[in-house]
Design an enzyme around this catalytic site. Structure first.
Site, PDB file in Angstrom:
ATOM      1  N   HIS A 157       0.813  -1.223   0.000  1.00 35.12           N
ATOM      2  CA  HIS A 157       0.000   0.000   0.000  1.00 35.12           C
ATOM      3  C   HIS A 157       0.849   1.276   0.000  1.00 35.12           C
ATOM      4  CE1 HIS A 157      -4.033  -1.812   0.611  1.00 35.12           C
ATOM      5  NE2 HIS A 157      -3.309  -2.821   1.062  1.00 35.12           N
ATOM      6  N   ASP A 364       3.406   9.448  -1.410  1.00 32.64           N
ATOM      7  CA  ASP A 364       2.209   8.774  -0.906  1.00 32.64           C
ATOM      8  C   ASP A 364       1.908   7.592  -1.814  1.00 32.64           C
ATOM      9  OD1 ASP A 364      -0.097   8.290   0.558  1.00 32.64           O
ATOM     10  OD2 ASP A 364      -0.674  10.402   0.590  1.00 32.64           O
TER      11      ASP A 364
HETATM   12  P1  ADP Z   1      -3.018   7.200   4.622  1.00 29.46           P
HETATM   13  O1  ADP Z   1      -3.524   5.805   4.426  1.00 29.46           O
HETATM   14  O2  ADP Z   1      -1.522   7.362   4.457  1.00 29.46           O
HETATM   15  O3  ADP Z   1      -3.469   7.842   5.892  1.00 29.46           O
HETATM   16  P2  ADP Z   1      -4.887   7.947   2.480  1.00 29.46           P
HETATM   17  O4  ADP Z   1      -5.162   9.301   1.914  1.00 29.46           O
HETATM   18  O5  ADP Z   1      -4.674   6.899   1.463  1.00 29.46           O
HETATM   19  O6  ADP Z   1      -3.635   8.103   3.459  1.00 29.46           O
HETATM   20  O7  ADP Z   1      -6.102   7.479   3.384  1.00 29.46           O
HETATM   21  C1  ADP Z   1      -6.493   8.253   4.438  1.00 29.46           C
HETATM   22  C2  ADP Z   1      -7.901   7.864   4.881  1.00 29.46           C
HETATM   23  O8  ADP Z   1      -8.095   8.349   6.190  1.00 29.46           O
HETATM   24  C3  ADP Z   1      -8.976   8.475   4.009  1.00 29.46           C
HETATM   25  O9  ADP Z   1     -10.054   7.597   3.876  1.00 29.46           O
HETATM   26  C4  ADP Z   1      -9.373   9.730   4.783  1.00 29.46           C
HETATM   27  O10 ADP Z   1     -10.732  10.073   4.633  1.00 29.46           O
HETATM   28  C5  ADP Z   1      -9.090   9.345   6.208  1.00 29.46           C
HETATM   29  N1  ADP Z   1      -8.572  10.515   6.926  1.00 29.46           N
HETATM   30  C6  ADP Z   1      -7.420  11.158   6.730  1.00 29.46           C
HETATM   31  N2  ADP Z   1      -7.303  12.204   7.553  1.00 29.46           N
HETATM   32  C7  ADP Z   1      -8.412  12.224   8.291  1.00 29.46           C
HETATM   33  C8  ADP Z   1      -8.910  13.079   9.327  1.00 29.46           C
HETATM   34  N3  ADP Z   1      -8.204  14.127   9.741  1.00 29.46           N
HETATM   35  N4  ADP Z   1     -10.127  12.784   9.849  1.00 29.46           N
HETATM   36  C9  ADP Z   1     -10.816  11.726   9.402  1.00 29.46           C
HETATM   37  N5  ADP Z   1     -10.414  10.899   8.447  1.00 29.46           N
HETATM   38  C10 ADP Z   1      -9.225  11.150   7.892  1.00 29.46           C
END
Ligand code: ADP
Length: 463
Positions: A157, A364
């Site tokens: 991932h 990312d």
């Molecule tokens: P990572 O897996 O590295 O955190 P991604 O962008 O692929 O990055 O996934 C992040 C997930 O977590 C998304 O579904 C997003 O909606 C959720 N997310 C990220 N930041 C927040 C936040 N501050 N509050 C709620 N959900 C969040």
């Protein structure tokens, strides 16, 4: 019919499939596991004095989950250590933050062996086994060593970094060799697959052609499977009361201003510091725009016991304080920096009320926030996505405004362009992005990987 066994570090099926507060990945895997009567196996997140070697089997929302407890030393060396302090920074090109401690590597192998031993009795001859992410790279090899001949797939991932970067890891060849115990290894993008192929050819002295890698005396398939979001669930949640409430809250707070939005885990890979500095640059260079915009950054703290994350948080507090101290007026706060977490339906409303999304990670694997932002938009008046060229999502989402997140000027220019973008252009770009997000949703990702693993024509296998 073969069952699917999913193995990941943590296990989080949605307790109630109708509510949709779990992430898209969890929803998609849970749906497949319910249909196939499969099993989701992983760490409970708990530690015990002595590793017991027997999983706790539970039923969560119709999904059979098998959970193992680890020892405190496992948590320190495997999870906090090798996963969070060695592989995570390394795979995100932060060799300066990577710790290379032998005890971490030993803990990593020990936990992978423990996973293999505990999983072994649950495996039936026809099961497909699908291992998720960098925590568990050696698991396939450990299962093979214990006589498992089933099809086993692995999906990464995170990014797969360039050869020169992976070479900084002590025993890198051992880690890569472990991948050759799998039948199929999946990456998000062609770029990661190319980097992997480069390693196979130029470091391991092997071959990589037509999606087949040969090295270390073995061969396996490797392909590109870009992950997506659960578009249907996201479109539904746009209509929820929570989404509507949050949409209205942000709208009401705009007072004729435009909103730039960032939503991230508070992680050094997300480029938050550079984003704040780029916004500061935008404010410095465009005084006539003052008070016409504000930037809402939602950043949920994560891995708070790791020093690099504490340092980052301090630096962000300093920059946000400076930006507001320098630019704020009695009735305008230019940067709203929020360390809270929001539910998915609430986020959906916040996305929809925002005019521009700033998704500018330094590295990312994919970045699902970019896809969620697109899915949440009003098609009659869609917002603008500003996206880092170093997010995996950029490979598919070229109709975003693509930026180099390290260049403050580049990002500041894109903010200006986004604010001035005519409706027709916003619509054209959004339609193309939305088409992509819809076609490459999380169900397509799962189905493509599982069908490639089970040997049916592998549509997504890259050459
Ligand atoms: P990572 O897996 O590295 O955190 P991604 O962008 O692929 O990055 O996934 C992040 C997930 O977590 C998304 O579904 C997003 O909606 C959720 N997310 C990220 N930041 C927040 C936040 N501050 N509050 C709620 N959900 C969040």
């Amino acid at each position: 019919m073969s069952r699917l066994i999913v193995v990941s570090n943590r296990v989080n099926p949605p307790a109630d499939p109708g509510v949709g507060t779990a992430g898209g990945l969890a929803m998609a895997l849970a749906a497949a596991l319910r249909d196939d009567k499969g099993v989701w196996f992983g760490w409970s997140g708990e530690t015990v004095e002595r590793f017991a070697g027997r999983p706790k089997i539970e039923n969560v929302g119709g999904v059979t989950v098998a959970l193992v407890d680890l020892e405190e030393q496992d948590r320190t060396e495997y999870y906090d250590g090798y996963a969070n302090r060695t592989l995570w920074p390394l795979f995100h090109y932060r060799t300066d933050l990577a710790s290379f401690e032998r005890s971490f590597g030993e803990g990593y192998l020990r936990v992978n062996e423990r996973f293999a031993e505990t999983l072994l009795p649950l495996i039936r001859p026809d099961d497909l086994i699908w291992v998720q992410d960098y925590h568990l790279i050696p698991l396939g090899r450990e299962l093979r060593r214990r006589g498992i001949e089933n099809r086993i797939g692995f999906f990464l991932h995170t990014p797969w970094p360039a050869r020169r970067v992976i070479n900084t890891l002590p025993k890198h060849a051992e880690l890569v060799e472990a991948l050759f115990a799998y039948d199929l290894v999946g990456f998000h993008t062609n770029d990661y697959l190319d980097s992997f192929g480069d390693y196979v050819i130029n470091e391991a002295g092997g071959e990589f052609e037509w999606g087949v890698a040969r090295a270390f005396g073995r061969s396996m398939r490797a392909g590109v499977f870009p992950i997506g979001i659960d578009v249907e669930e996201f479109r539904q949640s746009r209509k929820s009361k929570a989404a509507l409430d949050y949409f209205k809250r942000v709208q009401a707070s705009k007072i004729n201003r435009k909103v730039l939005l960032g939503v991230d885990r508070l992680d050094y890979s997300k480029g938050l510091e550079e984003r704040f500095l780029a916004y500061e640059r935008f404010l410095d260079d465009n005084p006539e725009r003052s008070e016409q915009v504000f930037f809402l950054q939602i950043a949920t703290p994560s891995r708070t016991d790791v020093g690099a994350y504490q340092d980052l948080r301090e630096r962000l507090d300093t920059i946000s304080g400076r930006v507001n101290g320098t630019h704020a007026t009695v009735d305008w706060v230019p940067l709203r920096y929020v360390n809270q977490s929001y539910r998915r339906d609430e986020l959906c409303g916040i996305y929809r009320a925002s005019d521009i999304a700033l998704v500018t990670p330094l590295r990312d694997g994919m970045n699902l926030v970019a896809k969620e932002y697109v899915a949440a938009q009003d098609e009659r008046n869609p917002g603008v996505l500003i996206l880092s060229e170093f997010a995996g999502a950029a490979e598919e989402m070229q109709d975003a405004l693509i930026v180099n997140p390290l260049s403050h000027e580049d990002v500041a220019d894109a903010i200006r362009r986004g604010l001035d973008m005519p409706l027709a252009e916003r619509k054209r770009r959004w339609e193309s992005l939305m088409d992509n997000v819809t076609r490459g949703d999380v169900t397509a990702w799962r189905d493509n990987f599982v069908s490639a693993l089970s040997g049916e024509p592998a549509v997504q296998l890259a050459s």
